[in-house]
Design a protein around this motif. Structure first.
Motif, short mmCIF file in Angstrom:
data_model
loop_
_atom_site.label_atom_id
_atom_site.label_comp_id
_atom_site.label_asym_id
_atom_site.label_seq_id
_atom_site.Cartn_x
_atom_site.Cartn_y
_atom_site.Cartn_z
N GLY A 167 3.54 -1.99 6.53
CA GLY A 167 4.70 -1.63 5.71
C GLY A 167 4.68 -0.19 5.22
O GLY A 167 5.60 0.58 5.49
N PRO A 168 3.62 0.19 4.49
CA PRO A 168 3.59 1.57 3.96
C PRO A 168 3.56 2.64 5.04
O PRO A 168 3.89 3.79 4.77
N ARG A 169 3.19 2.28 6.29
CA ARG A 169 3.17 3.25 7.37
C ARG A 169 4.50 3.27 8.14
O ARG A 169 4.61 3.93 9.17
N GLY A 170 5.46 2.46 7.68
CA GLY A 170 6.76 2.40 8.37
C GLY A 170 6.70 1.67 9.69
O GLY A 170 7.51 1.91 10.59
N LEU A 171 5.75 0.75 9.81
CA LEU A 171 5.55 0.08 11.09
C LEU A 171 5.91 -1.41 11.03
O LEU A 171 5.25 -2.25 11.62
N VAL A 172 6.97 -1.72 10.26
CA VAL A 172 7.50 -3.08 10.21
C VAL A 172 8.98 -3.00 10.52
O VAL A 172 9.68 -2.18 9.93
N TRP A 173 9.45 -3.83 11.47
CA TRP A 173 10.87 -3.80 11.85
C TRP A 173 11.43 -5.21 11.90
O TRP A 173 10.88 -6.08 12.58
N PRO A 174 12.56 -5.43 11.19
CA PRO A 174 13.22 -6.73 11.36
C PRO A 174 13.89 -6.77 12.73
O PRO A 174 14.58 -5.82 13.10
N ALA A 175 13.65 -7.83 13.48
CA ALA A 175 14.27 -8.01 14.79
C ALA A 175 14.61 -9.49 14.90
O ALA A 175 13.94 -10.24 15.60
N PRO A 176 15.64 -9.92 14.12
CA PRO A 176 15.91 -11.36 13.98
C PRO A 176 15.91 -12.09 15.32
O PRO A 176 16.43 -11.54 16.28
N PRO A 177 15.35 -13.26 15.40
CA PRO A 177 14.74 -14.03 14.31
C PRO A 177 13.30 -13.62 14.01
O PRO A 177 12.62 -14.32 13.26
N ALA B 23 18.65 -1.35 -11.14
CA ALA B 23 19.30 -0.40 -10.23
C ALA B 23 18.63 -0.40 -8.86
O ALA B 23 19.07 0.31 -7.96
N GLY B 24 17.57 -1.17 -8.71
CA GLY B 24 16.99 -1.32 -7.37
C GLY B 24 15.69 -0.59 -7.13
O GLY B 24 15.26 -0.46 -5.98
N ALA B 25 15.02 -0.13 -8.20
CA ALA B 25 13.72 0.53 -8.01
C ALA B 25 12.79 -0.39 -7.21
O ALA B 25 12.78 -1.60 -7.43
N PRO B 26 12.00 0.17 -6.28
CA PRO B 26 11.08 -0.67 -5.50
C PRO B 26 10.12 -1.41 -6.43
O PRO B 26 9.81 -0.94 -7.53
N LEU B 27 9.68 -2.58 -5.98
CA LEU B 27 8.77 -3.38 -6.81
C LEU B 27 7.32 -3.04 -6.46
O LEU B 27 7.00 -2.82 -5.29
N PRO B 28 6.43 -3.05 -7.46
CA PRO B 28 5.02 -2.83 -7.18
C PRO B 28 4.34 -4.14 -6.75
O PRO B 28 4.37 -5.12 -7.49
N ALA B 29 3.77 -4.13 -5.55
CA ALA B 29 3.06 -5.32 -5.05
C ALA B 29 1.57 -5.03 -5.06
O ALA B 29 1.12 -4.01 -4.54
N ALA C 65 -13.36 -3.13 -8.02
CA ALA C 65 -13.07 -4.10 -9.09
C ALA C 65 -11.59 -4.42 -9.09
O ALA C 65 -10.76 -3.59 -8.71
N ASP C 66 -11.26 -5.62 -9.52
CA ASP C 66 -9.86 -6.05 -9.55
C ASP C 66 -8.99 -5.08 -10.35
O ASP C 66 -7.86 -4.78 -9.99
N ARG C 67 -9.54 -4.57 -11.47
CA ARG C 67 -8.71 -3.69 -12.31
C ARG C 67 -8.41 -2.36 -11.59
O ARG C 67 -7.52 -1.62 -12.00
N ALA C 68 -9.16 -2.06 -10.52
CA ALA C 68 -8.90 -0.84 -9.77
C ALA C 68 -7.84 -1.06 -8.68
O ALA C 68 -7.46 -0.12 -7.99
N ALA C 69 -7.36 -2.29 -8.54
CA ALA C 69 -6.39 -2.58 -7.48
C ALA C 69 -5.13 -1.74 -7.66
O ALA C 69 -4.61 -1.62 -8.77
N GLY C 70 -4.66 -1.17 -6.57
CA GLY C 70 -3.43 -0.39 -6.62
C GLY C 70 -2.23 -1.24 -6.26
O GLY C 70 -2.35 -2.46 -6.05
N TYR C 71 -1.08 -0.61 -6.25
CA TYR C 71 0.15 -1.30 -5.87
C TYR C 71 0.77 -0.60 -4.67
O TYR C 71 0.65 0.62 -4.52
N VAL C 72 1.45 -1.36 -3.83
CA VAL C 72 2.28 -0.77 -2.77
C VAL C 72 3.73 -1.13 -3.08
O VAL C 72 4.01 -2.23 -3.57
N PRO C 73 4.66 -0.20 -2.82
CA PRO C 73 6.07 -0.49 -3.12
C PRO C 73 6.67 -1.44 -2.08
O PRO C 73 6.40 -1.31 -0.89
N ILE C 74 7.46 -2.40 -2.54
CA ILE C 74 8.22 -3.25 -1.62
C ILE C 74 9.69 -3.28 -2.07
O ILE C 74 10.01 -2.94 -3.20
#
Ligand SMILES: Nc1ncnc2c1ncn2[C@@H]1O[C@H](COP(=O)(O)OP(=O)(O)OP(=O)(O)O)[C@@H](O)[C@H]1O
Ligand SMILES: [Mg+2]
Length: 507
Positions: A31-41, A475-481, A493-502
């Motif tokens: 995802g963060p590398r731009g390497l996910v594409w929807p190609a239904p289904p 307003a649609g700001a990306p969510l932190p995952a 450590a868990d507290r060092a975990a970062g977030y990726v935007p979705i």
């Protein structure tokens, strides 16, 4: 997943382990590398140069319909967990010699749990706590549980076992708050006080136990809840949150001394706040942690044996209302309609936002920390928030003078970090999964559910005076995952975990 009922445990365990790792790859690697594409289904993604595909539904919850595949020599072939682990190891920087073992251990644990599962308990709340066979859907090794012997204590296998009672000499007793619930669990000799201990933890601590504690034998029978280390003691009518020196998802589950003290401190500070919240949101409940007890025999034992007393969810809910773990509802929502969803979002989301904006309190309302009280018709009537370890006060909004600096530090978040935690837990971890469970494969209903959630949150934002972070969210700001794969890969450590935007489904 298809055909759950007929597949063998090892096949189901492989399917679930692959699904969880693939979700992490979509979210954190491709995802963060731009390497996910929807190609239904299908959803297509590329990891370490290899093209992968799976049929998906459920929006951000990424549920799979049929086996994931990889492209090899122009042909789509079934993807296995071991192959995907190899791709992850190639793609991610650095080296982690434990990673493949953790994924495999989690898969083996799922298979063992499936083999061991028998009749669920009659208590519907407890049954929901013990229903999380596959665990966190966005974790690379959701069920890895270090060491042997874990199955005896596994909630998913419907374990029950007696706690071990220890006697602590009164002069080395460590406790704060109200621990009266412990006194009825047995009898301590004169000059001693009762300290219930988790038998697994006692085995792990054995070499450090020393001679200052007396072993009073088995105590009341308890049942583990979804977190493994917190158990329900039905006769005493309370939960006991033990330390357990075992890595479960990202943390070794130890009650640090400042968390023991912090739980009691938060309980007294939150009481008037929740009283006020429940005037505006009468469906709001919480589980106080009124006291802890341990032995003042060095930090190792003080933390390793520290037990927190927590109110039972049955005591928190009104008569006729049944508490059910939100994570269980994410697997199997009792209704497939927007009225149920509206009631759910109102009960769960509004108090969380009110607590943050009006009171500077950060809850950690992920699927495992929230119970939803269902009325006789199965409608969400109450929301019960628990787990004070993850509950924080926003820096600058509370007077923490007089607390030990370490206790104060551990129960504080700055506003920005607190908001990211709220949005991750409430929206990404929690509501996306409930929405997916309600909508099933009906994409139209899924969109409708998010329109409804948006309406409810916007109305609440207006009540709160449109606070900026909430306006941005609407307003649609990306969510932190939360980046669970990243934090395991980094062995941080868990507290060092970062977030990726979705993508934000409220947009
Ligand atoms: N969707 C989910 N989100 C978060 N945790 C989940 C989820 N599904 C399962 N879990 C499990 O729930 C537990 C969450 O850990 P958490 O730190 O909230 O609990 P704890 O502090 O150990 O115990 P308690 O919740 O009883 O206070 C972990 O064991 C994790 O694997
Ligand atoms: Mg929890």
């Amino acid at each position: 997943m298809h055909g759950l009922a007929i597949e063998a445990p090892s096949a189901l365990a492989e399917e679930a382990t692959l699904a969880a790792l693939l979700r992490c790859c979509v979210r954190e690697v491709a995802g963060p590398r731009g390497l996910v594409w929807p190609a239904p289904p299908y959803l297509l993604l590329r990891v370490a140069g290899t093209l992968l595909r799976a049929r998906t539904y459920g929006g951000a919850a990424l549920r799979f319909d049929g086996p994931p595949e990889r492209l090899e020599g122009g042909t789509w072939r079934p993807l296995t967990t071991d192959e995907l682990v190899g791709l992850v190891e190639t793609e991610l920087q650095g080296h982690n010699g434990e990673f493949a073992g953790q994924v495999a251990a989690s898969r083996d644990a799922v298979a063992a749990i499936l083999e061991a599962r028998a009749e669920p308990p009659a208590d519907p709340w407890l049954a929901s706590e013990q229903s999380l066979v596959y665990g966190h859907p966005f974790h690379p090794s959701p069920k890895a549980r270090g060491g042997d012997g874990w199955l005896r204590y596994a909630p998913e296998a419907h374990a029950e076992f007696p706690v071990r009672l220890l006697g602590v000499r009164e002069d080395v007793l460590a406790e704060e708050g109200d621990v009266s619930a412990l006194e009825g669990m047995g009898r301590a000799p004169d000059g001693y006080r009762l300290l219930p201990a988790h038998p697994w933890q006692l085995d792990l601590l054995r070499p450090a136990l020393g001679t200052d504690l007396v072993d009073l034998g088995p105590g009341p029978v308890v049942m583990p809840t979804s977190s493994v280390r917190t158990v329900y003691a039905p006769e005493a009518g309370v939960c006991l949150k033990f330390s357990l020196d075992v890595r479960i998802t990202n943390c070794v589950r130890k009650n640090a001394w400042y968390e023991l003290a912090g739980a009691v401190e938060l309980t007294s500070r939150l009481k008037p706040i929740f009283d006020e919240i429940s005037v505006k949101h009468p469906a709001t409940r919480w589980l106080p942690e009124p006291g802890y007890r341990s032995a003042a025999l060095g930090t190792r034992l003080h933390e390793g044996l520290g037990v927190i007393v927590r109110q039972s969810p049955w005591a928190a809910c009104s008569p006729g209302v049944t508490p059910v773990l939100a994570a269980a509802l994410a697997l199997d929502a009792p209704a497939r309609d927007s009225v149920w969803w509206s009631a759910y979002v109102s009960a769960v989301a509004l108090p969380v936002l009110e607590l943050y904006f009006t009171h500077g309190v950060v809850l950690e309302p992920h699927l495992q920390n929230v119970l939803v009280g269902l009325d006789a018709s199965g409608m969400p009537a109450e929301a019960v928030f628990r787990d004070l370890e993850g509950t924080k006060l926003v820096a600058g909004r509370h007077d923490l003078g007089g607390l030990h600096p370490e206790v104060a530090r551990a129960l504080t978040y700055d506003a920005e970090r607190g908001w990211a935690r709220v949005v991750y837990c409430l929206l990404v971890n929690h509501l996306t999964e409930i929405a997916a469970a309600v909508a099933g494969q009906d994409d139209g209903l899924l969109r409708e559910l998010w329109r409804i959630a948006r309406g409810l949150l916007a109305k609440h934002a207006a009540d709160l005076g449109w606070p900026l972070p909430l306006s941005d969210l609407l307003a649609g700001a990306p969510l932190p995952a939360k980046a669970n794969l990243g934090v395991r890969w980094a062995r941080a450590a868990d507290r060092a975990a970062g977030y990726v935007p979705i993508a934000n489904p409220l947009a």
